[in-house]
Design a protein around this motif. Sequence first.
Motif, PDB file in Angstrom:
ATOM      1  N   ASN A 296       0.851  -1.170  -0.013  1.00  0.00           N
ATOM      2  CA  ASN A 296      -0.401   0.409   0.419  1.00  0.00           C
ATOM      3  C   ASN A 296       0.845   1.849   0.333  1.00  0.00           C
ATOM      4  N   ILE A 297       0.423   2.134  -0.061  1.00  0.00           N
ATOM      5  CA  ILE A 297       0.915   3.665  -0.837  1.00  0.00           C
ATOM      6  C   ILE A 297      -0.147   4.414  -0.253  1.00  0.00           C
ATOM      7  N   TYR A 298       0.898   6.069  -0.046  1.00  0.00           N
ATOM      8  CA  TYR A 298       0.347   6.806   0.285  1.00  0.00           C
ATOM      9  C   TYR A 298       0.621   7.456  -0.593  1.00  0.00           C
ATOM     10  N   PHE A 299      -0.243   8.178  -2.511  1.00  0.00           N
ATOM     11  CA  PHE A 299       0.135   9.165  -3.045  1.00  0.00           C
ATOM     12  C   PHE A 299      -1.346  10.198  -3.617  1.00  0.00           C
ATOM     13  N   LEU A 300       0.217  11.165  -4.069  1.00  0.00           N
ATOM     14  CA  LEU A 300      -0.440  12.484  -3.982  1.00  0.00           C
ATOM     15  C   LEU A 300      -0.491  13.013  -6.120  1.00  0.00           C
ATOM     16  N   LEU A 301      -0.534  13.172  -6.727  1.00  0.00           N
ATOM     17  CA  LEU A 301      -0.961  14.003  -8.228  1.00  0.00           C
ATOM     18  C   LEU A 301      -1.600  15.493  -7.764  1.00  0.00           C
ATOM     19  N   THR A 302      -0.565  15.783  -9.166  1.00  0.00           N
ATOM     20  CA  THR A 302      -0.668  17.106  -8.759  1.00  0.00           C
ATOM     21  C   THR A 302      -2.210  17.896 -10.233  1.00  0.00           C
ATOM     22  N   ALA A 303      -2.475  18.764 -10.571  1.00  0.00           N
ATOM     23  CA  ALA A 303      -2.626  19.133 -12.310  1.00  0.00           C
ATOM     24  C   ALA A 303      -1.240  19.255 -13.271  1.00  0.00           C
ATOM     25  N   ALA A 304      -0.182  19.347 -12.231  1.00  0.00           N
ATOM     26  CA  ALA A 304       1.325  19.452 -13.363  1.00  0.00           C
ATOM     27  C   ALA A 304       2.438  18.398 -13.374  1.00  0.00           C
ATOM     28  N   ASN A 305       1.602  17.413 -12.338  1.00  0.00           N
ATOM     29  CA  ASN A 305       2.197  15.935 -12.285  1.00  0.00           C
ATOM     30  C   ASN A 305       1.408  14.900 -12.769  1.00  0.00           C
ATOM     31  N   PRO A 306       1.181  14.713 -13.032  1.00  0.00           N
ATOM     32  CA  PRO A 306       0.104  13.537 -13.584  1.00  0.00           C
ATOM     33  C   PRO A 306       0.851  11.824 -13.099  1.00  0.00           C
ATOM     34  N   SER A 307      -0.462  11.071 -12.923  1.00  0.00           N
ATOM     35  CA  SER A 307       0.458   9.264 -13.383  1.00  0.00           C
ATOM     36  C   SER A 307       0.212   9.375 -15.141  1.00  0.00           C
ATOM     37  N   HIS A 308       1.235   8.738 -15.270  1.00  0.00           N
ATOM     38  CA  HIS A 308       1.853   8.556 -16.536  1.00  0.00           C
ATOM     39  C   HIS A 308       1.558   7.309 -17.365  1.00  0.00           C
TER      40      HIS A 308
END
Length: 163
Positions: free
Chosen positions: A44-56
């Motif tokens: 399990n992870i915490y995962f933080l995404l931003t508008a400028a840094n998406p998950s590819h």
Amino acid sequence: MKSVEQWIKELQLEPHPEGGYFKQTDLSDDTYAKEGKHLPLYTNIYFLLTAANPSHFHRLTSDELWFYHAGHPLTIHSLTPEGSYQETTLSLETSEEHQLHHTVPAGTIFGSTVEDGYALVSCTVVPGFDFADFQLFTKNELSEIYPEHQTIINKLAYDILPE
């Protein structure tokens, strides 16, 4: 609402190769035999995404369960092995047909976006995550397989894979 910087500091998040920031929070002591390897039963992870840094766009050999926690709506973009494109939006706004959680089946190519601000989620992989089973994709690779989905491919696939 906390800022991106506050979450990164408080949760001790680091940059992830697919984009965003993460920290592994759980690693099962129990293992699962899969394709000659012994993987943790789950991770399990915490995962933080931003508008400028998406998950590819990437693919795993295990199912990944996403659980929404905070921030703005997050959209998971999936390219299925059968060739279709699907969107699932996670947020607390379930009245808008958003979901609180979503499972991405093993073998699906997927990435995620946040239109404004950030989104904080947890991701659980079953059997557990192993970077050896993680594959990122370039625009050229995906364009050959999914030519009808070029718009989202251009948005979430790398031109050149990061090292």
